[in-house]
Design an enzyme around this catalytic site. Sequence first.
Site, short mmCIF file in Angstrom:
data_model
loop_
_atom_site.label_atom_id
_atom_site.label_comp_id
_atom_site.label_asym_id
_atom_site.label_seq_id
_atom_site.Cartn_x
_atom_site.Cartn_y
_atom_site.Cartn_z
N LEU A 220 -11.49 2.41 4.34
CA LEU A 220 -10.28 2.87 3.62
C LEU A 220 -9.80 4.17 4.21
O LEU A 220 -10.60 5.09 4.39
CB LEU A 220 -10.66 3.23 2.18
N HIS A 221 -8.52 4.29 4.51
CA HIS A 221 -8.02 5.59 4.94
C HIS A 221 -6.51 5.76 4.77
O HIS A 221 -5.97 6.82 5.01
CB HIS A 221 -8.37 5.83 6.40
N ARG A 222 -5.79 4.68 4.37
CA ARG A 222 -4.33 4.78 4.25
C ARG A 222 -3.96 5.82 3.20
O ARG A 222 -4.50 5.78 2.08
CB ARG A 222 -3.72 3.45 3.78
#
Length: 379
Positions: A220-222
Site C-alpha cells: 500500500l502506498h497510494r
Amino acid sequence: MTKTRRNPNRASAGPRIVLVAGARPNFMKVAPVLRALNQHAGACAPILVHTGQHYDDTMSSVFFEQLGIQQPDVCLDAGSGAHGSQTGRIMTAFEEYLLASPTPAGVVVVGDVNSTLACALVSVKLGIPVAHVEAGLRSFDRSMPEEINRVVTDAVSDLLFVSEPSGETNLAREGIAPERVRFVGNVMIDSVVYELAASQALDLPRRLNLPPKAFALVTLHRPSNVDIPEQLHRIVEFLMELSSRMTVVFPVHPRTGARLVEFGLLKCLQRSGIRQLEPLGYREMLALMEQAQFVVTDSGGVQEETTYLGVPCVTLRSSTERPITITQGTNTVVGSDFELARRVIAEIDASTYKSGRPVDGWDGRAATRIADALIQSWQ
Ligand code: UD1
C-alpha cells in the site's frame, strides 16, 4: 538545491541515449531496456541518469544490485518534497546536465512518476526526442498524480511504447499520430522473467516461515489510501480482520509507515499479528508474490506481475490504468468496497476465482523490441 554527481569511469561510443530512472517502480523497467541497448555495443551508448526521487537503500540501491543495473552515470539527488518542488528540482538539475553534456540522440523515460514527467518536459523543450516506455495507460482519474504525469508525458513524447492494447486506444482518442505509437509489450514482465529463478532460489517464504500458498501479501502506498486518516483506518481494520484467519505479510512503504505513525495506527497493526517488514528488494518481493495465496495492493506494477504469475490480486483502488489485468488477468479492482473484497477472497478460498490467460507481448522480450526501435529511429 540539487547537486549533480557524475560517474567519471564511463566511456561511450555511438549515439548517446539517455535513460532516466528515479523512483522504485522505474528500476525494473529500465533494467531490461539498458540490457537490451548494451547488446547493441557500438550502435548506441546508453547513459543512465538517476534523479534521486527515491534514495533510501531499500527503495533504490537494492534494485541496482539485484537487477544488475550499471551504476548511474549521473545522479541528480533531487530527493523528496511536494509535487511542484520535487518536479521542479528534477527539471532544473536535468536541464543543467543536458546543457553541459554532448546532446544525446534521445531521452528514454519510463512509467508515470514525477521523474518521468520532469525529464520528458525538459528534453522536449531542448529539442531532444523523447521515448516513453509504458505509454497510453489511463486510469481516467485525474486526482492521481500519476495520471497527470502519463497524459503530459505522452503528449510531448515522440515515440510511445505501449504495453497493452488499451494504450493504443487511449492514445488514438487523444489524437496522437499512430506512427508515434508502437505496441511492444511489457518491460515489467521482462524483469519478472529474468529474475524469477534467482528469486525462487532465495527460498524466502520458507525462511520466513510462511505457509506456502496460504498467506496474503499486502502492499500500500497510494496517497488516496494512506494519506487520508479515515481511509487508512478502514484498510487497517480490513487487514486486521484478514489476519485473524490467515497469515498476512505487509512490507511497509516509507510513505505508509510515516502515515501509520502519524494517525496512531501502528500499534493496532502490531497487536493484530500482521507481519510487517521493511520495503523488500525486487527478488524478495517476487518470491513472496509468487508464493502468496493472493495479494492485496494499490500498486500498478503488482497488478501486472500477479497477472503474469497467475496469482489472484485484490486491488484497493477505484480504477486501474491496466485493464487487461482484469479482462485477461487475475486482478479485481474493489475500490473501498470491503464487502466485495471479502467476496473475492471467498472465491479465492473456494478455488472458484478466475485463473487468467497469458497476455500478448508479456513474454520477456519487450525491451529487445524497444531497443531495436530506438536504434532504428535515433541512429
Ligand atoms: C512515488 C510515485 C508513485 C510510485 C511510488 C512507488 C510519483 C508522483 N509517485 O510515490 O507513482 O508508485 O513512488 O514507491 O512520482 N521516502 C523515503 N525514502 C525514499 C523515497 C521516499 O523515505 O527513498 C518517503 C519520503 O517521506 C517522501 C515519501 O516517501 O516524502 C513519498 O515519496 P515520493 O517519491 O514523493 O512518492 P511515493 O509515494 O514514493
